[in-house]
Design an enzyme around this catalytic site. Structure first.
Site, PDB file in Angstrom:
ATOM      1  N   LYS A  45      74.350  60.292  70.470  1.00 37.12           N
ATOM      2  CA  LYS A  45      74.206  59.268  69.486  1.00 37.12           C
ATOM      3  C   LYS A  45      73.532  59.643  68.104  1.00 37.12           C
ATOM      4  O   LYS A  45      73.309  60.678  67.923  1.00 37.12           O
ATOM      5  CB  LYS A  45      73.370  58.334  70.262  1.00 37.12           C
ATOM      6  CG  LYS A  45      74.011  57.524  71.044  1.00 37.12           C
ATOM      7  CD  LYS A  45      73.218  56.605  71.912  1.00 37.12           C
ATOM      8  CE  LYS A  45      74.234  55.898  72.937  1.00 37.12           C
ATOM      9  NZ  LYS A  45      73.699  54.887  73.782  1.00 37.12           N
TER      10      LYS A  45
ATOM     11  N   ARG B 270      72.867  59.162  81.124  1.00 44.47           N
ATOM     12  CA  ARG B 270      74.229  58.714  81.057  1.00 44.47           C
ATOM     13  C   ARG B 270      74.803  59.832  79.734  1.00 44.47           C
ATOM     14  O   ARG B 270      74.283  59.710  78.676  1.00 44.47           O
ATOM     15  CB  ARG B 270      74.616  57.327  80.353  1.00 44.47           C
ATOM     16  CG  ARG B 270      75.936  56.877  80.266  1.00 44.47           C
ATOM     17  CD  ARG B 270      75.941  55.608  79.665  1.00 44.47           C
ATOM     18  NE  ARG B 270      77.387  55.121  79.434  1.00 44.47           N
ATOM     19  CZ  ARG B 270      78.050  55.501  78.030  1.00 44.47           C
ATOM     20  NH1 ARG B 270      77.294  56.015  77.115  1.00 44.47           N
ATOM     21  NH2 ARG B 270      79.352  54.845  78.053  1.00 44.47           N
TER      22      ARG B 270
END
Ligand code: PMM
Length: 276
Positions: free
Chosen positions: A208, A253
């Site tokens: 991210k 995740r």
């Protein structure tokens, strides 16, 4: 040990731009690679939630994800369906998914909690304040961790009231969802406050954008985005996975299962004083 959720995004920008079956085959093969690398479960998604993304029609979403869910579940994998649509969740559960991963925490579709309650599937509830097209419109916080914990607590109560037992619920702070760079680091640094709520916690930091804050402290931010490649983001993700594991989360995740699995194993050997 902390579980590893491997990511399979069946979206046109993630896989080859060939036909639907080519996409499904590529996604299934990718899922198998992640399982061989040590993923404990596979998260299949057909709608991109990147900032600015447009919504996908549920029928198109189901065309993308259902063959992948069915094939991986039939091969014995524990499959999670990453969707904000109740109809997709129901169809994916019928195809073999065991966990519904709703980044909107039931806020995008009023029918989500009832749909999951009717089944025996687990439900992951993400902290969310709006769709990708305007997710930063409500990204202002006084105390981001307190607000995330309070808002997730309210969604937890709503899910329980809709008939989903607490043992089947997983909470996710929604890293990158309606949170600008710094806010993500603040929530992560205070993860034990979320873990203390009781249910299992899932965290997704993989690749991210906020990771660039740490990786580019001494570089111009826009130049850094281009320079910092996937390998460096995966290494940063592996470090956040270890730290999340130490904060007591149930699962992380990630895209690069091998890097995170290695990092978790090394951290465990350090903690135990032995390579188990
Ligand atoms: N992030 C993305 C998608 N799905 N699900 C959960 N539970 N938590 C997350 O943080 C999360 C998610 C966006 O990341 P991607 O586009 O790289 O899959």
């Amino acid at each position: 040990m902390t579980a590893i959720m491997g990511i399979v995004n069946v979206t046109p920008d993630s896989f080859s731009d060939g036909g639907r079956y080519a996409d499904a085959d590529a996604a299934i093969a990718h899922g198998h690679r992640l399982l061989s690398a040590g993923a404990d479960l596979i998260d299949v998604g057909g709608e991109s939630t990147r900032p600015g993304s447009e919504r996908v029609d549920p029928a198109a979403e189901q065309q993308r994800v259902l063959p992948v869910v069915a094939a991986l579940a039939a091969a014995g994998a524990t499959v999670s369906i990453d969707t904000m649509n109740a109809a997709t969740a129901t169809a994916a559960i019928a195809a073999g998914a065991r966990l519904v991963n709703d980044v909107s925490g039931g806020l995008a579709d009023d029918d989500m909690f009832a749909a999951v309650a009717e089944t025996s599937a687990d439900l992951a509830i993400g902290h969310w304040r709006g769709h990708a097209t305007d997710m930063y419109a409500r990204a202002d916080y006084d105390d981001v961790t307190a607000e995330v914990v309070a808002e997730l607590g309210a969604r937890l109560d709503a899910a329980e009231a809709a008939g989903i037992p607490r043992e089947r619920i997983v909470l996710d702070p929604g890293i990158g969802f309606g949170k600008r760079g710094e806010a993500n680091w603040r929530v992560l640094s205070q993860l034990p406050r979320l873990v203390a709520l009781g249910p299992r916690v899932l965290v997704g930091t993989s690749r991210k954008r906020f990771l660039l804050d740490a990786l580019s402290a001494d570089t111009d931010a826009t130049a850094a985005a281009a320079e910092i490649d996937e390998r460096r983001r995966d290494l940063a993700t592996a470090v956040t996975s270890v730290l999340a594991a130490q904060a007591g989360v149930w699962a992380v995740r990630v895209h690069d299962v091998t890097a995170t699995r290695d990092a978790l194993r090394v951290a465990r050997a350090w903690q135990e004083g032995a390579a188990l």
